[in-house]
Design an enzyme around this catalytic site. Sequence first.
Site, PDB file in Angstrom:
ATOM      1  N   SER A 148       0.766  -1.309   0.058  1.00 58.53           N
ATOM      2  CA  SER A 148      -0.472  -0.191  -0.021  1.00 58.53           C
ATOM      3  C   SER A 148       1.132   0.977   0.110  1.00 58.53           C
ATOM      4  CB  SER A 148      -1.357  -0.152   0.856  1.00 58.53           C
ATOM      5  OG  SER A 148      -0.538  -0.455   2.184  1.00 58.53           O
ATOM      6  N   HIS A 169      -5.412  -3.588  -2.905  1.00 59.79           N
ATOM      7  CA  HIS A 169      -4.821  -2.285  -4.133  1.00 59.79           C
ATOM      8  C   HIS A 169      -5.387  -2.790  -5.357  1.00 59.79           C
ATOM      9  CE1 HIS A 169      -3.990   1.164  -1.305  1.00 59.79           C
ATOM     10  NE2 HIS A 169      -3.710  -0.312  -0.253  1.00 59.79           N
ATOM     11  N   LYS A 224     -12.498   1.388  -2.173  1.00 60.84           N
ATOM     12  CA  LYS A 224     -10.952   1.592  -3.404  1.00 60.84           C
ATOM     13  C   LYS A 224     -11.366   1.863  -4.549  1.00 60.84           C
ATOM     14  CE  LYS A 224      -7.759   1.129   0.860  1.00 60.84           C
ATOM     15  NZ  LYS A 224      -7.035   0.278   1.725  1.00 60.84           N
TER      16      LYS A 224
HETATM   17  C1  LIG Z   1      -6.706   0.357   2.771  1.00 65.98           C
HETATM   18  C2  LIG Z   1      -7.119  -1.135   3.599  1.00 65.98           C
HETATM   19  C3  LIG Z   1      -7.493  -1.811   4.075  1.00 65.98           C
HETATM   20  C4  LIG Z   1      -8.650  -1.443   5.139  1.00 65.98           C
HETATM   21  O1  LIG Z   1      -9.587  -1.754   4.639  1.00 65.98           O
HETATM   22  P1  LIG Z   1     -11.134  -0.666   4.866  1.00 65.98           P
HETATM   23  O2  LIG Z   1     -12.054  -1.216   4.137  1.00 65.98           O
HETATM   24  O3  LIG Z   1     -10.321   0.553   4.443  1.00 65.98           O
HETATM   25  O4  LIG Z   1     -10.888  -1.098   6.558  1.00 65.98           O
HETATM   26  C5  LIG Z   1      -7.130  -3.815   4.263  1.00 65.98           C
HETATM   27  N1  LIG Z   1      -5.700  -3.401   3.722  1.00 65.98           N
HETATM   28  C6  LIG Z   1      -4.804  -2.507   3.314  1.00 65.98           C
HETATM   29  C7  LIG Z   1      -4.038  -3.667   2.238  1.00 65.98           C
HETATM   30  C8  LIG Z   1      -5.575  -1.160   2.862  1.00 65.98           C
HETATM   31  O5  LIG Z   1      -5.149  -0.492   1.829  1.00 65.98           O
END
Ligand SMILES: *Cc1c(COP(=O)(O)O)cnc(C)c1O
Length: 405
Positions: A187, A215, A250
Amino acid sequence: MASTALLTNSWLDEFPARIAELDRLHLRRRRRIVVPQDGACLEVDGQCMLAFCSNDYLGLANHPALVQAACDGAHAFGVGSAASPLVSGHTAANAALERDLARFTGQARALYFYAGYATNTGIVPALVGKGDALFSDALNHACLIDGARLSGAQIHRYAHADLAALEQALGNSPARRKLVISDAVFSMDGDVADIPALLALCERYDALLLLDDAHGFGVMGPQGRGSLAHFGLSGENASPRVLYMATLGKAAGVAGAFVAGSDALIEWLLQKTRSYIFATAAPALLATALQTSLQLIEQDEWRREHLQRLIARLRQGLTQGLQGSSWQLGESPTAIQPVVIGPNDAALAVMEGLRARGLWVPAIRPPTVAVGTARLRIALSAAHTEADIDRLVLALTDLARTGAA
Ligand SMILES: *Cc1c(COP(=O)(O)O)cnc(C)c1O
């Protein structure tokens, strides 16, 4: 109440000084009030900014079809879901979304959660516990790390992407149950895990592989089916040794997350994941929006093609523009493009320099990244234009030359 005020040296009085210490270390975080505008623009504290801080990689978060689907969902199901899915049931929309997610990612079955953080902190302890062993990449997302800690299993942290170290740790472990956890796309660096090699190690040492594709989902693989599909490891080639987890806030542009895998694994997680069992179900209006989002992810190949062009343009521009500077553009093929600057205050100064030019790129500091590797985390989206990229490249080139660092 009165007696509390009489106590001297209470730890409760230390918070202002502790916050001041965060200030001093340039580690204090602030939230701004934002209003989404057209394209990749945000109105921030009343000013229009071109944003490179969003994980809305496909530009779907404000899509009218998703907004309409959410409204339709609210009309059909209301806005709340009242209780845990295991207590009050879940809606036909939530059930249909799980079927769609399984089909889309080429897995037997999926379980839909209200958030990615809660998914990982819940499923890891459901899979392993005391006496079991966990193997975790050093750059894994915080929620995988927190899930590992909660589980009580013994944690073997291996250096980022060091598969030789992972193999050695797997070989040395006497534990019968072994779980390897890894981000699929990291990330803060944007690099992609060598999933076929991870899977091969898991096969050799009888381990289960949990991949967090927050991602990669929607962006990687044919039709955005994710990082496993990117490596040809979904559908007919899906391995019963892999649990695939991805988030839906995302690229999917909504909120929530899911975990997918074999029928037995998903059934076990449904029975044993405390963050699923003891939490209120995600509202159906999100599930209806997500069903529409999945259709757009599948159909709109142009969003991924456009994003790829933007990534190439940014990398080419910055490779040239940052020549001779101490800033380092990371080796990333994805929409996450890190520019490592080093010290916290220097990274913040560049962020401020960009902000003065109407560009919003977040500076990421420890503990999110290692000490001394504070960076700009540029996130690209299909909502950006080529002119947006050129504006950012020009501004960064300028700041690197004038020595903002
Ligand atoms: C954003 C993210 C999460 C958390 O997900 P949310 O739905 O925002 O709680 C988990 N793992 C990774 C790698 C992330 O980037």
